[in-house]
Design a protein around this motif. Structure first.
Motif, PDB file in Angstrom:
ATOM      1  N   GLY A  49       0.831  -1.187   0.000  1.00 59.04           N
ATOM      2  CA  GLY A  49       0.000   0.000   0.000  1.00 59.04           C
ATOM      3  C   GLY A  49       0.871   1.243   0.000  1.00 59.04           C
ATOM      4  N   GLN A  50       0.454   2.262  -0.758  1.00 59.38           N
ATOM      5  CA  GLN A  50       1.234   3.510  -0.794  1.00 59.38           C
ATOM      6  C   GLN A  50       0.283   4.688  -0.937  1.00 59.38           C
ATOM      7  N   GLN A  83       3.340   8.010  -3.047  1.00 63.98           N
ATOM      8  CA  GLN A  83       2.497   7.541  -4.144  1.00 63.98           C
ATOM      9  C   GLN A  83       2.493   8.552  -5.288  1.00 63.98           C
ATOM     10  N   GLY A  84       2.463   9.841  -4.955  1.00 65.23           N
ATOM     11  CA  GLY A  84       2.548  10.855  -5.999  1.00 65.23           C
ATOM     12  C   GLY A  84       3.819  10.735  -6.810  1.00 65.23           C
ATOM     13  N   HIS A  85       4.916  10.383  -6.152  1.00 69.11           N
ATOM     14  CA  HIS A  85       6.191  10.199  -6.855  1.00 69.11           C
ATOM     15  C   HIS A  85       6.114   9.003  -7.800  1.00 69.11           C
ATOM     16  N   LEU A  86       5.507   7.904  -7.355  1.00 71.93           N
ATOM     17  CA  LEU A  86       5.360   6.734  -8.222  1.00 71.93           C
ATOM     18  C   LEU A  86       4.530   7.070  -9.457  1.00 71.93           C
ATOM     19  N   VAL A  87       3.462   7.853  -9.264  1.00 70.38           N
ATOM     20  CA  VAL A  87       2.629   8.263 -10.396  1.00 70.38           C
ATOM     21  C   VAL A  87       3.433   9.144 -11.349  1.00 70.38           C
ATOM     22  N   LYS A  88       4.176  10.094 -10.799  1.00 75.44           N
ATOM     23  CA  LYS A  88       4.976  11.007 -11.623  1.00 75.44           C
ATOM     24  C   LYS A  88       6.004  10.248 -12.443  1.00 75.44           C
ATOM     25  N   GLN A  89       6.556   9.186 -11.864  1.00 79.73           N
ATOM     26  CA  GLN A  89       7.574   8.382 -12.550  1.00 79.73           C
ATOM     27  C   GLN A  89       6.962   7.369 -13.520  1.00 79.73           C
ATOM     28  N   GLY A  90       5.628   7.297 -13.572  1.00 84.90           N
ATOM     29  CA  GLY A  90       4.965   6.411 -14.525  1.00 84.90           C
ATOM     30  C   GLY A  90       4.942   4.953 -14.135  1.00 84.90           C
ATOM     31  N   VAL A  91       5.079   4.647 -12.842  1.00 89.62           N
ATOM     32  CA  VAL A  91       5.108   3.258 -12.393  1.00 89.62           C
ATOM     33  C   VAL A  91       3.766   2.588 -12.691  1.00 89.62           C
ATOM     34  N   ARG A  92       3.836   1.371 -13.240  1.00 89.16           N
ATOM     35  CA  ARG A  92       2.618   0.679 -13.669  1.00 89.16           C
ATOM     36  C   ARG A  92       2.869  -0.826 -13.702  1.00 89.16           C
ATOM     37  N   GLU A  93       1.870  -1.551 -14.202  1.00 86.62           N
ATOM     38  CA  GLU A  93       1.973  -3.003 -14.306  1.00 86.62           C
ATOM     39  C   GLU A  93       3.221  -3.393 -15.109  1.00 86.62           C
ATOM     40  N   GLY A  94       3.901  -4.427 -14.627  1.00 90.04           N
ATOM     41  CA  GLY A  94       5.121  -4.892 -15.265  1.00 90.04           C
ATOM     42  C   GLY A  94       6.382  -4.348 -14.632  1.00 90.04           C
ATOM     43  N   GLY A 108      -4.663   8.209   2.858  1.00 88.81           N
ATOM     44  CA  GLY A 108      -4.448   9.429   2.089  1.00 88.81           C
ATOM     45  C   GLY A 108      -5.458   9.510   0.962  1.00 88.81           C
ATOM     46  N   ALA A 109      -5.515  10.677   0.319  1.00 88.09           N
ATOM     47  CA  ALA A 109      -6.479  10.893  -0.761  1.00 88.09           C
ATOM     48  C   ALA A 109      -6.077  10.184  -2.048  1.00 88.09           C
ATOM     49  N   ASN A 110      -4.909   9.571  -2.056  1.00 86.64           N
ATOM     50  CA  ASN A 110      -4.425   8.858  -3.243  1.00 86.64           C
ATOM     51  C   ASN A 110      -3.987   7.441  -2.888  1.00 86.64           C
ATOM     52  N   ASP A 111      -4.686   6.807  -1.974  1.00 84.86           N
ATOM     53  CA  ASP A 111      -4.311   5.487  -1.453  1.00 84.86           C
ATOM     54  C   ASP A 111      -4.397   4.419  -2.549  1.00 84.86           C
ATOM     55  N   MET A 112      -3.310   3.690  -2.737  1.00 81.07           N
ATOM     56  CA  MET A 112      -3.214   2.698  -3.813  1.00 81.07           C
ATOM     57  C   MET A 112      -2.607   1.404  -3.288  1.00 81.07           C
ATOM     58  N   LEU A 113      -3.122   0.275  -3.790  1.00 80.01           N
ATOM     59  CA  LEU A 113      -2.491  -1.012  -3.541  1.00 80.01           C
ATOM     60  C   LEU A 113      -1.805  -1.494  -4.810  1.00 80.01           C
ATOM     61  N   TYR A 114      -0.631  -2.084  -4.642  1.00 80.75           N
ATOM     62  CA  TYR A 114       0.097  -2.751  -5.713  1.00 80.75           C
ATOM     63  C   TYR A 114       0.139  -4.235  -5.371  1.00 80.75           C
ATOM     64  N   VAL A 115      -0.302  -5.065  -6.297  1.00 84.91           N
ATOM     65  CA  VAL A 115      -0.430  -6.501  -6.052  1.00 84.91           C
ATOM     66  C   VAL A 115       0.291  -7.274  -7.147  1.00 84.91           C
ATOM     67  N   GLY A 116       0.988  -8.328  -6.762  1.00 80.65           N
ATOM     68  CA  GLY A 116       1.646  -9.148  -7.766  1.00 80.65           C
ATOM     69  C   GLY A 116       2.504 -10.222  -7.146  1.00 80.65           C
ATOM     70  N   ARG A 117       3.284 -10.878  -8.002  1.00 86.64           N
ATOM     71  CA  ARG A 117       4.153 -11.960  -7.547  1.00 86.64           C
ATOM     72  C   ARG A 117       5.327 -11.385  -6.761  1.00 86.64           C
ATOM     73  N   GLY A 118       5.688 -12.085  -5.656  1.00 88.07           N
ATOM     74  CA  GLY A 118       6.855 -11.642  -4.927  1.00 88.07           C
ATOM     75  C   GLY A 118       6.953 -12.187  -3.520  1.00 88.07           C
ATOM     76  N   PRO A 119       7.991 -12.928  -3.189  1.00 91.69           N
ATOM     77  CA  PRO A 119       8.231 -13.404  -1.826  1.00 91.69           C
ATOM     78  C   PRO A 119       9.286 -12.547  -1.119  1.00 91.69           C
ATOM     79  N   GLN A 173      11.107   7.195   0.263  1.00 92.05           N
ATOM     80  CA  GLN A 173      10.683   5.800   0.214  1.00 92.05           C
ATOM     81  C   GLN A 173      10.863   5.131  -1.140  1.00 92.05           C
ATOM     82  N   GLU A 174      10.578   5.834  -2.213  1.00 91.36           N
ATOM     83  CA  GLU A 174      10.509   5.200  -3.522  1.00 91.36           C
ATOM     84  C   GLU A 174      11.498   5.843  -4.493  1.00 91.36           C
ATOM     85  N   PHE A 175      12.469   5.067  -4.949  1.00 93.55           N
ATOM     86  CA  PHE A 175      13.496   5.549  -5.874  1.00 93.55           C
ATOM     87  C   PHE A 175      13.386   4.732  -7.169  1.00 93.55           C
ATOM     88  N   VAL A 176      13.136   5.408  -8.272  1.00 92.71           N
ATOM     89  CA  VAL A 176      12.757   4.732  -9.504  1.00 92.71           C
ATOM     90  C   VAL A 176      13.864   4.834 -10.554  1.00 92.71           C
TER      91      VAL A 176
END
Length: 244
Positions: A80-81, A86-97, A153-164, A218-221
Motif C-alpha cells: 500500500g502507498q 504515491q505521488g512520486h510513483l505516479v509522476k515516474q509512470g510506475v505501472r503493471e510490469g 491518504g487521498a491517493n491510497d493505492m495497492l500494488y499486487v503481484g508476484r513476490g516473496p 521511500q521510492e526511488f525509480v
C-alpha cells in the motif's frame, strides 16, 4: 520497465532501530501503526521479541503494526502507498510490469548496520482504494492489509503481484559498502546511466559504483526500459531473493 528501490521497515526514525537478522534470515519489522487502524500486532506476526529488542522496549508483542508490504503464502505480495510517495510513483509512470525491490536497515550476525534488499514485487495489478468497491476493500481487510481498514491518504493505492521475501542474506542483496555507513552504497554501473529518481545530484555518484543514497524518502525509480544489462541484474536479484 522500471525498477523501484522501495525503503521499508524499521530504522532509527521509524521504530527506533534496525530490523534483525536471525539464524541467517532477515526479519523486516513493519513500522508501528500510527493511525490506530491496523488489527495486526507484532505478536501476530511472531515478531514481538524482535520488535521489543529493536525498539529498546518501546514496542512489543501487543502493539499494532503497519503490516505492509505483505507476503502471502503462495508467493503473492501486496504493497500500500499514499501521500507524496504515491505521488512520486505516479509522476515516474510506475505501472503493471514494473518491479519493486524492497530494502531496509538491518543488523545482526556480524553484518553491522546496513541496507539490504529483502523482497520483491512484480506489479500485476493496481487497486485504487479511493474509488474501488467495498467488496474489494473487504477482501483486502480479510487479509489484514492496513490500507484497506481506512484511507491513509487521498491517493491510497495497492500494488499486487508476484513476490516473496528472502529467507537468506546473500552478499549480492546487500546495498551498503562493507565498513561504511548504511547510506554508502555499492550499485551496478548501469544505474548511473539510467538514473535513479531523487539522486540527480552529481556529487552523490562516486567511482567504482559508489552512491551516496538520500537519507530519507521511500521510492526511488530507475527507468531501465528494455536495457538488457539492468534486466539481467534484476533477474539475478530475484533469484537471490527466491533462494532457500
Amino acid at each position: 520497465m522500471r525498477i523501484i528501490l522501495s525503503r521499508k521497515g524499521f530504522d532509527s526514525t521509524s521504530g527506533g532501530g534496525p530490523s534483525p537478522i536471525v539464524a541467517g534470515r532477515p526479519h523486516s519489522l513493519p513500522i508501528p501503526d500510527r493511525k490506530g487502524l491496523s488489527p495486526v500486532t507484532y505478536g501476530d506476526l511472531g515478531l514481538g521479541a524482535e520488535a521489543a529488542q529493536a525498539s529498546k522496549g518501546r514496542f512489543g508483542p501487543d502493539d499494532a503494526c503497519h503490516h505492509d508490504p505483505m507476503f502471502l503464502a503462495g508467493g503473492t505480495a501486496i504493497l500500500g502507498q499514499c501521500h507524496a510517495a504515491q505521488g512520486h510513483l505516479v509522476k515516474q509512470g510506475v505501472r503493471e510490469g514494473d518491479v519493486f525491490l524492497f530494502f531496509g536497515l538491518f543488523d545482526g550476525e556480524g553484518e553491522g548496520r546496513h541496507h539490504r534488499v529483502f523482497a520483491y514485487l512484480v506489479i500485476e495489478q493496481r487497486i485504487d482504494l479511493v474509488t474501488c468497491d467495498e467488496d474489494t476493500r473487504a477482501r483486502y481487510r480479510t487479509l489484514g492489509q492496513p490500507h484497506a481498514f481506512g484511507l491513509h491518504g487521498a491517493n491510497d493505492m495497492l500494488y499486487v503481484g508476484r513476490g516473496p521475501a528472502a529467507k537468506t542474506v546473500p552478499a549480492s542483496l546487500r546495498l551498503t559498502a562493507p565498513g561504511e555507513k548504511p547510506s554508502q552504497w555499492i550499485v551496478p554501473d548501469w544505474l548511473h546511466r539510467t538514473g535513479l529518481s531523487c539522486h540527480d545530484a552529481a556529487w552523490r555518484w562516486g567511482e567504482e559504483g559508489r552512491l551516496q543514497a538520500v537519507s530519507r524518502g521511500q521510492e526511488f525509480v530507475a527507468p531501465v526500459g528494455g536495457d538488457p544489462e539492468p534486466r539481467a541484474w534484476l533477474k539475478s536479484m530475484i533469484a537471490a531473493i527466491e533462494a532457500c
